[in-house]
Design an enzyme around this catalytic site. Sequence first.
Site, PDB file in Angstrom:
ATOM      1  N   SER B  40      25.409  18.750  77.383  1.00  0.00           N
ATOM      2  CA  SER B  40      26.308  17.768  78.010  1.00  0.00           C
ATOM      3  C   SER B  40      27.180  17.064  76.978  1.00  0.00           C
ATOM      4  CB  SER B  40      25.487  16.709  78.751  1.00  0.00           C
ATOM      5  OG  SER B  40      24.769  17.295  79.802  1.00  0.00           O
ATOM      6  N   GLU B  61      15.388   7.299  74.132  1.00  0.00           N
ATOM      7  CA  GLU B  61      16.613   6.754  73.539  1.00  0.00           C
ATOM      8  C   GLU B  61      16.345   5.574  72.609  1.00  0.00           C
ATOM      9  OE1 GLU B  61      16.139   7.296  76.789  1.00  0.00           O
ATOM     10  OE2 GLU B  61      17.481   8.959  77.250  1.00  0.00           O
TER      11      GLU B  61
END
Lengths: 281, 317
Positions: B40, B61
Amino acid sequence: MPNIKELTDLTTQVRRDILRMVHKVNSGHPGGSLGCAEFFVSLYQELMETKDGFDMDGIGEDLFFLSNGHISPVYYSVLARSGYFPVEELNTFRLIDSRLQGHPTTHEGLPGIRIASGSLGQGMSVALGAAQAKKLNNDNHLVYSLHGDGELQEGQNWEAIMYASAKKVDNLISTIDLNQQQIDGSTDDVLPMGSIKAKFEAFGWTVLDIEKGNDIEAILEGMKEAKSLTGQGKPICVLLHTVMGNGVDFMMHTHAWHGKAPNDEQLKEGLSQNPETLGDY
Amino acid sequence: MKTYTYTEKKDTRSGFGAGLAELGRTNPNVVALCADLIGSLKMDKFIEENPERFFQIGIAEANMMGIAAGLTIGGKIPFTGTFANFSTGRVYDQIRQSIAYSGKNVKICASHAGLTLGEDGATHQILEDIGLMKMLPGMVVINPCDYNQTKAATMAIAEYDGPVYLRFGRPSVPIFTPADQKFEIGKAIKLTEGSDVTIVATGHLVWEALEASKALHEAGISAEVINIHTIKPLDEKAILDSVAKTRCIVTAEEHNHLGGLGESVARVLAQHNPTPQEFIATNDTFGESGTPAQLMDKYGLNSDAIQNAVKKILKRK
């Protein structure tokens, strides 16, 4: 051979520094600081290989990251007494315009500090990045980090713990200050975590215990063993069994002094239990 | 009036991927991190050519932001890659303490920003990220408009020492900026000269502003279009010089009107030259599923909406 008498004297002086720093500004965290005094002294005086002076990149030397930034008093005292900045500067702890902020920061340019910490749970990730940078730079030095046991309740730690073994970050020694206390009570009262040792082992780490975490000789022996286990494909966890408030009898074995400063009388009592050795700042 | 045409459309995230690959060849200190979104983010080429300088973090993250901060200690220049939502809101405190307050040279590269992420819907369509990032002291915030500019911005931020938020997107949009145009952080680009109204746009809305200016020209309205690719630091002079001439302004962004480019512009104008302003932005709302074009139409973020705003602001002059 390390001179245990000298290290013990320095530790006593560091305890005095901690008490005087938090007393002066009537704030700060003496309990965890006192509990880790022997560890910091051992780390900076005997265990870490460091260069003269300070540069942020720290290439060619061992690095240390404090994740539980609230124990800044012990960090500042040992950094100052290891030559990173003038000992007199301890006088400015938590005052306006000081480099010695309540929690450690790079923002004021204090030598020895490489990351801000205070909001908990972030230090292991940072230490992992620094350890991986060392590998990219073909730098064989080690990265050390220190974390509170209560701090392990922050989820980011477990992301980091999982990553460290998966990526074989074997130049990292993460120490957990296992004092079993946090702000609201004992860790078992607040959020029982079960066996931290079993958890780290299940995540693929090599785990060592230092049962006498306030005994300099035991710390040196345990940490040297930890060092000898680096470079074997696994990250190393040291469970440092300490007593919060160690060295000041009325502060020991309780969470009450996590973030509370002594009053004048209590300071006097605490100092009398730790007579001046190297000289107060 | 200067007009812009295009022969090809591409996604801005591919511009990021191309810029990162080029950095891999030219700057040995650049490293890349990704939280399970390589395809992506178009990071494949960098990884293929520099496997030792790539860190697959997994779906974690917070850990990625901390590791990036740590990698700077040792001289690396980390580029993190994930969706804009997971690059900002999800990890705000990690960015705040370990990157921004610590002054670390991390480049937070965020794809799929805004409504044009499309069908995945509001959980993934962040419209608050510019605001979150611009509020952090010392953080540079960049939102380039097409493939070429995103590639150039990616390469430029490696030369800048400090934390940067680079925002780009998923849909294919016209490529109209020159491939050889140098990217200067904080320097706005005037795309058309005009005298009646200033249109300040960022990201995907820059092309829409150009389309609007064409239609307005045919209606006898002269619009000055400025591409504000850097929201922070804002090119205040470019804005003030333009409104000194046009005396009204429309700001356009794929972001909430609270906290976005429009508010930054309004602050500058309020302080130096109070000027009527219209905001093309979302109106304190979440997005929803749909095609990018449908969403931009429904939420009023296209050429038609800009033209209507211009007609409205001209009456307020």
